[in-house]
Design an enzyme around this catalytic site. Structure first.
Site, PDB file in Angstrom:
ATOM      1  N   VAL A  79       0.872  -1.090   0.068  1.00  0.00           N
ATOM      2  CA  VAL A  79       0.329  -0.014   0.097  1.00  0.00           C
ATOM      3  C   VAL A  79       0.886   1.181   0.000  1.00  0.00           C
ATOM      4  CG1 VAL A  79      -0.165   0.122   2.714  1.00  0.00           C
ATOM      5  CG2 VAL A  79      -2.037   1.169   0.858  1.00  0.00           C
ATOM      6  N   GLY A  80       2.199   1.223   0.592  1.00  0.00           N
ATOM      7  CA  GLY A  80       2.850   2.464   0.617  1.00  0.00           C
ATOM      8  C   GLY A  80       3.822   2.286  -0.659  1.00  0.00           C
ATOM      9  N   GLY A 158      -6.705   7.824   7.809  1.00  0.00           N
ATOM     10  CA  GLY A 158      -6.904   7.274   6.436  1.00  0.00           C
ATOM     11  C   GLY A 158      -7.757   5.960   6.702  1.00  0.00           C
ATOM     12  N   ILE A 160      -6.771   2.885   7.324  1.00  0.00           N
ATOM     13  CA  ILE A 160      -5.878   2.106   8.280  1.00  0.00           C
ATOM     14  C   ILE A 160      -6.262   2.564   9.670  1.00  0.00           C
ATOM     15  CG2 ILE A 160      -3.996   0.943   9.130  1.00  0.00           C
ATOM     16  CD1 ILE A 160      -3.220   0.818   6.402  1.00  0.00           C
ATOM     17  N   PRO A 183      -9.364  18.213   8.178  1.00  0.00           N
ATOM     18  CA  PRO A 183     -10.365  17.184   8.464  1.00  0.00           C
ATOM     19  C   PRO A 183     -10.835  16.067   7.594  1.00  0.00           C
ATOM     20  CG  PRO A 183     -11.023  19.462   8.489  1.00  0.00           C
ATOM     21  CD  PRO A 183      -9.592  19.321   7.934  1.00  0.00           C
ATOM     22  N   ARG A 241       5.540   3.663   8.504  1.00  0.00           N
ATOM     23  CA  ARG A 241       6.931   3.652   8.074  1.00  0.00           C
ATOM     24  C   ARG A 241       7.881   4.485   8.966  1.00  0.00           C
ATOM     25  NH1 ARG A 241       5.151   0.777   5.085  1.00  0.00           N
ATOM     26  NH2 ARG A 241       5.370   0.475   2.591  1.00  0.00           N
ATOM     27  N   HIS A 289       8.312  -5.740  10.567  1.00  0.00           N
ATOM     28  CA  HIS A 289       7.346  -5.265   9.411  1.00  0.00           C
ATOM     29  C   HIS A 289       6.320  -6.313   9.130  1.00  0.00           C
ATOM     30  CE1 HIS A 289       7.128  -1.957   5.995  1.00  0.00           C
ATOM     31  NE2 HIS A 289       5.825  -2.670   6.320  1.00  0.00           N
ATOM     32  N   SER A 292       1.044  -6.593   7.634  1.00  0.00           N
ATOM     33  CA  SER A 292      -0.024  -7.300   6.645  1.00  0.00           C
ATOM     34  C   SER A 292       0.000  -8.860   6.432  1.00  0.00           C
ATOM     35  CB  SER A 292       0.295  -6.475   5.237  1.00  0.00           C
ATOM     36  OG  SER A 292       1.420  -6.921   4.558  1.00  0.00           O
TER      37      SER A 292
HETATM   38  C1  GLV Z   1       3.511  -2.595   3.845  1.00  0.00           C
HETATM   39  O1  GLV Z   1       4.158  -1.929   4.659  1.00  0.00           O
HETATM   40  C2  GLV Z   1       2.806  -1.932   2.572  1.00  0.00           C
HETATM   41  O2  GLV Z   1       3.117  -0.795   2.211  1.00  0.00           O
HETATM   42  O3  GLV Z   1       2.293  -2.594   2.033  1.00  0.00           O
END
Ligand code: GLV
Ligand code: GLV
Length: 324
Positions: A79-80, A158, A160, A183, A241, A289, A292
């Protein structure tokens, strides 16, 4: 002549199946659990049309030049996308796919696990039980901080952040605060979170959970200023991160008792060297890490990254694309 793609790692089978059964590309792969060496990557991607990568590969001008003008799509199984230079992609007209949504639940779940492990001192307690520290039941021993009646501050509300709040609510959290670039009323209303300035969030939160992306604006922004405003009993959790945290400042805050504890799923660098001072602190829980890392989620991420890549190669809309 089918387009050529390069896959930088051994990936979960749902992803590999989509790629290999599509009949839409010729696949080359670094077929290992370990990252592809940089020189190998640069050599192997010359003339490819599609690149399937992970967050461990820095996708910069050097990589894109090594691939050459044939490259049309980069698809990251994450996702990042702070490891990808958006500017360099944009310059070359290369599209970028990524994997939001499918990992939201798994990351939120691990964030809660890390928060509980840190606040209730689980790892310390397990060590004591095993190593003879458990002399008897003691009223003052191994006391941590609970979520009941607490205030939780979320940095970055967001997908998450909202999913973390939803999971924490049943623990009896009294108040949710959040700070963000602006906001986010649609998300905030569902979890009754209040938008507040960062310093107010720092002063009032019993738990601070970082759920934002790493950008030039968020780089290092969890530093001494934030920690010095936090309660001495407060706990800091980061599953976004490592780069958003000034780790030297965090270390000082933990050693000096400016804050009670920290739980980190991400560090800078990764892996964090085993002799790093943060590893020596009892009030710091560090995970490698894994937010996920459920079998289902990793398969979903691999599949989404695969279909993004194929869509991109065909010039179609991707399931999830970063618009450059
Ligand atoms: C995990 O850190 C991702 O960005 O999916
Ligand atoms: C704890 O085990 C209690 O009985 O209070």
């Amino acid at each position: 002549q089918l387009p050529r793609i390069y896959v930088t790692r051994k990936i979960p089978q749902d992803g590999m199946k989509i790629l290999s059964q599509s009949g839409l590309c010729n696949i080359e792969q670094w077929d290992s659990d370990e990252p592809v060496p940089r020189q190998e990557l640069l050599k192997k991607i010359a003339g490819i049309q599609g690149l399937y990568c992970l967050l461990t590969e820095k996708i910069d001008a050097e990589v894109l030049d090594a691939a050459g003008p044939s490259l049309q799509v980069v698809s990251t199984m994450s996702v990042g996308y702070d490891h990808v230079s958006l500017e360099e992609l944009k310059k070359r007209g290369i599209r970028l796919g990524y994997t939001p949504d499918v990992l939201t639940e798994a990351v939120a779940e691990l964030t809660v696990a890390l928060l509980l492990a840190t606040s209730r001192r689980l790892l310390e307690a397990v060590d004591e039980a095993k190593n003879g520290g458990w002399g008897t039941w003691k009223p003052l021993w191994m006391c941590g901080y609970g979520l009941t009646d607490s205030t939780v501050g979320i940095l970055g509300l967001g997908r998450i952040g909202a999913a973390v709040a939803a999971r924490l609510k049943p623990f009896g959290v009294k108040r949710f605060l959040y700070a963000d670039t602006g906001p986010r009323p649609e998300v905030a209303v569902k979890i009754t979170a209040e938008f507040v300035p960062l310093d107010e969030l720092a002063r009032h939160s019993d738990f601070i959970v970082v759920c934002c992306a790493l950008t030039p604006e968020t780089q290092g922004f969890c530093g001494n200023k934030l920690f010095s405003l936090m309660k001495e009993t407060a706990i800091f959790i980061n599953t976004s991160r490592g780069g958003v945290v000034n780790q030297e400042d965090l270390y000082q805050a933990l050693v000096n008792g400016q804050i009670a504890a920290a739980g980190l799923d991400v560090t800078e660098p990764e892996p964090l060297p085993t002799d790093h001072p943060l590893f020596k602190l009892k009030n710091c829980v560090i995970l490698p890490h894994i937010a996920s890392a459920t079998v289902t989620t990793r398969n979903s991420m691999a599949a989404l990254a695969a279909s993004n890549l194929l869509a991109g190669l065909q010039g179609k809309a991707m399931g999830k694309e970063v618009l450059l």
